[in-house]
Write a protein that holds these residues in place. Structure first.
Motif, PDB file in Angstrom:
ATOM      1  N   SER A  96      -0.787  17.143 -17.449  1.00 54.10           N
ATOM      2  CA  SER A  96      -1.177  18.451 -16.918  1.00 54.10           C
ATOM      3  C   SER A  96      -0.319  18.761 -15.724  1.00 54.10           C
TER       4      SER A  96
ATOM      5  N   PHE B 229      -8.336  28.193 -21.638  1.00 53.77           N
ATOM      6  CA  PHE B 229      -7.729  26.880 -21.430  1.00 53.77           C
ATOM      7  C   PHE B 229      -6.890  26.551 -22.660  1.00 53.77           C
TER       8      PHE B 229
ATOM      9  N   ASP C  95      -2.083  24.437 -20.408  1.00 50.20           N
ATOM     10  CA  ASP C  95      -2.663  23.817 -19.215  1.00 50.20           C
ATOM     11  C   ASP C  95      -2.709  22.301 -19.313  1.00 50.20           C
TER      12      ASP C  95
ATOM     13  N   GLY D 230       4.130  27.005 -17.859  1.00 51.38           N
ATOM     14  CA  GLY D 230       2.798  27.551 -17.643  1.00 51.38           C
ATOM     15  C   GLY D 230       2.159  28.126 -18.886  1.00 51.38           C
TER      16      GLY D 230
END
Length: 274
Positions: free
Chosen positions: A269, A129, A178, A175
């Motif tokens: 996000s 993450f 996150d 991308g």
């Protein structure tokens, strides 16, 4: 054409002479040669191998015994060798069956682990993450939520990336991260944002400045004063709007938008897919 091979005593004698009256019945390639055992075949085989009884294995698998026996015969045919020695009184593993049992257990255990791991990753309990954040977010207690996240999800590899708001937005869209903790960012349709804090601006002035003693000050009165501030290129729209009232129109672009009370902190996000 299917070929039924009958092997009497000869093969059994190598493993146990007591089974010299046992007959192996193995079909010679009754299924396509490119057909391979499926996970269900492995589960059925392991159950029979551990119970050494087709009836008990069928109960364990919650299925009828005839289909179980058929599936085991199918597996033996695909492998091309018997896995069990069957008599009217007992069931035993052949040497090939003993070797195959160890491998089947490992395969099934690996598959189960992979399924659980994929589920944990999908739920955010495992994997990686990436969080992008502006350095000033640390002053708002960012370390506390990060510490609690690591305590709740120890299997997740948490990576932190310090950057300007504009960079964090780009990384979110590409991308590369996150989640982003930013300040004064423009609203976007392709990102999900939540405001969690709002601050007030403070003007730090020289002691002899005409407005040094003011309890509140309008940015417009500082129009002719030099600023010590971040470079213009990472500034977001809201930040530009706020300081547009103080920057000179001749050297800086101004904004007609009404500025907020102070910088807004937001957590961004990417929208969930699917």
């Amino acid at each position: 054409m299917d070929v039924m091979v009958s092997v009497l005593g000869f093969m059994v004698g190598f493993s146990d002479h007591r089974h010299s009256n046992v007959q192996y019945l193995v079909r010679g390639h009754p299924y396509p040669r490119d057909m391979e055992p499926e996970l269900r075949h492995l589960r059925y085989f392991v159950a029979v191998a551990e119970e050494l009884h087709f009836g008990r294995a069928a109960v364990r698998l919650r299925m009828a015994q005839p289909p179980l026996s058929q599936q085991i015969r199918q597996l033996e045919a695909m492998i091309g060798t018997p896995l069990f020695v069957r008599t009217s009184r007992s069931v035993a593993l052949t040497p090939a069956g003993e070797a195959y049992l160890d491998r089947c257990r490992r395969v099934l255990a690996t598959v189960a682990d992979d399924v659980h791991e994929a589920g944990r990753i999908g739920r955010g309990e495992q994997g990686r993450f990436d969080i992008g954040f502006v350095s000033s977010a640390i002053q708002l207690g960012l370390a506390g939520p990060i510490r609690r996240f690591r305590e709740r999800h120890p299997a997740v590899h948490l990576r932190l990336h310090e950057a300007y708001t504009a960079h964090i937005v780009d990384r979110l869209l590409n991308g590369e991260v996150d989640l982003g903790v930013v300040r004064d960012a423009d609203d976007r349709d392709d990102l999900v944002g939540t405001t969690f804090a709002t601050e007030s601006f403070v003007a730090v002035l020289p002691a002899d400045h005409p407005h040094a003693g003011d309890l509140a000050i309008d940015a417009a009165v500082l129009r002719d004063d030099p600023f010590v501030f971040f470079p213009r290129w990472p500034a977001s729209g809201p930040t530009s709007a706020i300081f547009g009232r103080a920057w000179k129109p001749a050297t800086h672009r101004t904004s007609s938008r009404t500025p907020p009370v102070g910088p807004q902190w937001r957590i961004w996000s990417r929208p969930a897919s699917g």
